[in-house]
Design an enzyme around this catalytic site. Structure first.
Site, mmCIF file in Angstrom:
data_model
loop_
_atom_site.group_PDB
_atom_site.id
_atom_site.type_symbol
_atom_site.label_atom_id
_atom_site.label_comp_id
_atom_site.label_asym_id
_atom_site.label_seq_id
_atom_site.Cartn_x
_atom_site.Cartn_y
_atom_site.Cartn_z
ATOM 1 N N ASP A 1 -1.719 6.672 -2.754
ATOM 2 C CA ASP A 1 -3.152 6.927 -2.936
ATOM 3 C C ASP A 1 -3.866 7.444 -1.681
ATOM 4 O OD1 ASP A 1 -2.223 5.306 -4.976
ATOM 5 O OD2 ASP A 1 -3.573 3.650 -4.543
HETATM 6 N N1 DQQ Z 1 -1.731 1.808 -5.393
HETATM 7 C C1 DQQ Z 1 -2.342 1.493 -6.645
HETATM 8 C C2 DQQ Z 1 -3.510 0.664 -6.243
HETATM 9 C C3 DQQ Z 1 -2.971 -0.149 -5.124
HETATM 10 C C4 DQQ Z 1 -2.117 0.832 -4.410
HETATM 11 C C5 DQQ Z 1 -2.707 2.722 -7.405
HETATM 12 C C6 DQQ Z 1 -0.891 0.241 -3.803
HETATM 13 O O1 DQQ Z 1 -3.994 -0.141 -7.285
HETATM 14 O O2 DQQ Z 1 -3.979 -0.672 -4.291
HETATM 15 O O3 DQQ Z 1 -1.755 3.730 -7.269
HETATM 16 O O4 DQQ Z 1 -0.139 1.237 -3.171
#
Ligand code: DQQ
Length: 590
Positions: free
Chosen positions: A57
């Protein structure tokens, strides 16, 4: 290496980024540098990715003292996800195109984040102090997710290289009615009319089979936070939703610059967008609606195709392979800019072999369309500085029925813009009612090789000269009720001949009245080795795909225009540029 004065660094950041004291920059071995420099086949040349390892992300984008910052979920230990290792990678830029990698900003080292520093956002506090709010994953026998803050160690450092996590973290503990692994991803904070800060946090409320919720917390001091009784949004149908984003959008004709990041404050000239990332589909959905900061409620403007409870029926930022998008308001240019994670479509062994995984879409400007219902997205104008050589500039060519016209061979870094005119809409096929529900399936049944009435027409990109390998990005126009409906597809089924690669057709409808638009539709496609990122109908529908053609390792890739409908399609504009390589997180070895 000589130290440059801090002030000079702000003025000439890009140059300085290469000259900064080495301890703050991530250093690559010669072999790694060479891989980054020369592309390593599928490695993008102008999309954001770290020099090596796993990225997911986008986190905490912000603009501070003349410098853009982008943080991202990063595994410093390898090219796979590694939930417990996740750090915040950190890069800086002056133009959102060229980036320098700094050391990680947050690592899972504290008792309140020892099992991973997960996603979050940045907020600029009064006095220009940036604050990061992120999810700490604690493993003390049983998982608990909490929300933490971090601040720059030295505000005088123009690059904000080091971040401090106060010992008073977590600022928000796991609520009793939320399972330990379902509480995360705080948004950028905003202030309501009552002068209190607010953030939204994703949670599943009421046990493992609870309700997907977007909770609101309020605070006077950014340290003590209290949960609202009522969530901003709930869904029984969606499972777990992650990475919420709530932002204002200017009504058509209103200056974006009046907005900043102040949901609620500019009422009358704005509506709001709520974006949610749905975990079980790994897709991002949004709706335009109204947000009221007295009660912290969001009321989406639904139509009969979309339901309140099931946000999987909402509009999508991108009908391709992206997730966990994050936006910020760029005060430098008075615009909202969005990134999203475009994950790999190859397999884990491939990722380990290439040593990296995950890219960000190009930064996209986002605004409310004149129809007031949907967002439009467009690559930020700075991307055009990479257009190095125009390889085609055509006006008024015709593509006859069944025609495939080779336009140019330009390698794997190209920006193509086309406008297709359709003289005879009367030939359009009728849209069966059940097709309307599933555009992706429709793209599968009606692929580029299935001849139609109006279309399929569009581009074949990342194509081998013999067309054995190609990715088709195309439109097909259907007659629907008394009107027309335009389908946009990116079909990967012929993108390469290998197994164990995810090669679906992607599809979405383009919400445009094609008769009103002079019977024409535009397409822009950014090609960057393994990324094919397309903007249909002026950015009303976007599709990002990841492709791994084998021919591109050794041979030139080509772009073709095709029309497999019964009538002529006029290409009233076709321009394409070779794209230069951006400097993205490249640090040369000593
Ligand atoms: N990636 C998810 C989120 C989390 C993160 C979404 C963990 O909910 O915080 O892709 O890598």
């Amino acid at each position: 290496m000589a130290r440059l004065p801090v002030a000079a660094c702000i003025v000439a950041l890009h140059l300085c980024l290469l000259l900064l004291p080495s301890s703050s920059l991530r250093r690559l071995s010669e072999a790694e540098s060479s891989l980054v420099q020369h592309g390593g086949g599928s490695r993008p040349a102008y999309h954001f990715l770290p020099a090596k390892n796993w990225q997911n992300d986008p986190n905490g984008p912000m603009y501070h003292n003349g410098v853009y910052h982008l943080f991202y979920q990063y595994n410093p230990l390898g090219a796979t996800w590694g939930s417990g290792n996740l750090s915040w990678g950190h890069s800086v830029s002056r133009d959102l195109v060229n980036w320098a990698a700094l050391n990680t900003a947050l690592d899972p080292t504290a008792p309140f984040d020892n099992n991973g520093c997960w996603s979050g956002s940045a907020t600029i506090l009064p006095g220009g102090i940036p604050a990061l709010m992120y999810t700490g994953r604690i493993d003390a026998g049983k998982e608990a997710q909490v929300q933490n803050v971090a601040f720059p160690k030295n505000l005088a450092d123009p690059l904000l290289r080091e971040w401090v996590k106060p010992a008073y973290n977590p600022v928000i503990s796991l609520p009793a009615d939320v399972p330990g692994d379902r509480f995360r991803d705080p948004t950028t904070a905003w202030v309501g009319h009552d002068s209190l800060w607010r953030i939204a946090v994703a949670a599943k409320v009421g046990g493992p089979s609870g309700i997907a919720s977007t909770l609101i917390y309020r605070s006077k001091d950014f340290r003590h936070w209290k949960r609202n009784t009522l969530p901003l949004y709930t869904s029984r149908a969606a499972g777990m939703v992650e990475c919420p984003d709530l932002f204002p959008v200017a009504e058509p004709g209103v200056e974006e610059g009046r907005l900043g990041y102040t949901p609620g404050m500019a009422s009358g000239v704005v509506r709001h967008v709520l974006k949610l990332s749905v975990m079980n589909t790994t897709e991002d959905y949004y709706m335009v609606g109204s947000y009221d900061d007295a009660a912290d409620t969001f009321v989406p403007e639904l139509d009969n195709e979309r339901s309140l409870d099931d946000c999987r029926t909402w509009r999508r930022f991108d009908y391709g392979h992206v997730y966990a998008s994050k936006s910020f308001f760029d005060v430098r240019k008075n615009r909202r800019v969005l990134w999203a994670w475009a994950t790999e479509s190859d397999n884990m062994d491939d990722d380990i072999a290439k040593g990296w995984s995950g890219v960000q879409t190009v930064p996209r400007k986002v605004w409310l369309d004149g129809d007031g219902k949907q967002l439009r997205q467009w690559p930020i104008e700075e991307i055009e500085t990479l257009r190095s050589k125009q390889v085609v500039g055509l006006l008024g060519a015709q593509v006859n029925a069944g025609g495939v016209n080779k336009i140019f061979g330009a390698g794997a870094q190209v920006d193509v813009e086309a406008i297709f005119e359709i003289p005879y809409l009367e030939d359009a096929e009728t849209l069966e009612p059940n097709w309307q529900l599933d555009p992706q399936k429709l793209c599968e049944e009606k692929s580029a090789s299935v001849s139609g009435g109006v279309g399929p027409f569009g581009l074949l990109v990342m194509a081998s000269g013999d067309l054995q390998e190609h990715t088709a990005v195309f439109f097909r126009v259907f007659r629907h009720n008394q009107n027309y409906k335009v389908l946009m597809c990116t079909d990967l089924t012929r993108s390469n001949g290998r197994d164990k690669i995810y090669k679906p057709p992607y599809g979405g409808f383009v919400d445009i009245d094609i008769e009103q638009h002079r019977k024409s539709i535009s397409l822009r496609t950014l090609i960057d080795h393994s990324v094919v990122e397309s903007f249909g109908g002026g950015g009303r529908t976007c599709i990002t795909a990841r492709v791994y053609p084998e021919h591109a390792e050794n041979n030139n890739s080509h772009v073709f225009v095709f029309n497999n409908g019964t009538g002529v399609v006029k290409v009233s504009r076709l321009e394409a540029w070779r794209m230069a390589r951006a400097t993205v997180n490249v640090v040369h070895g000593r």
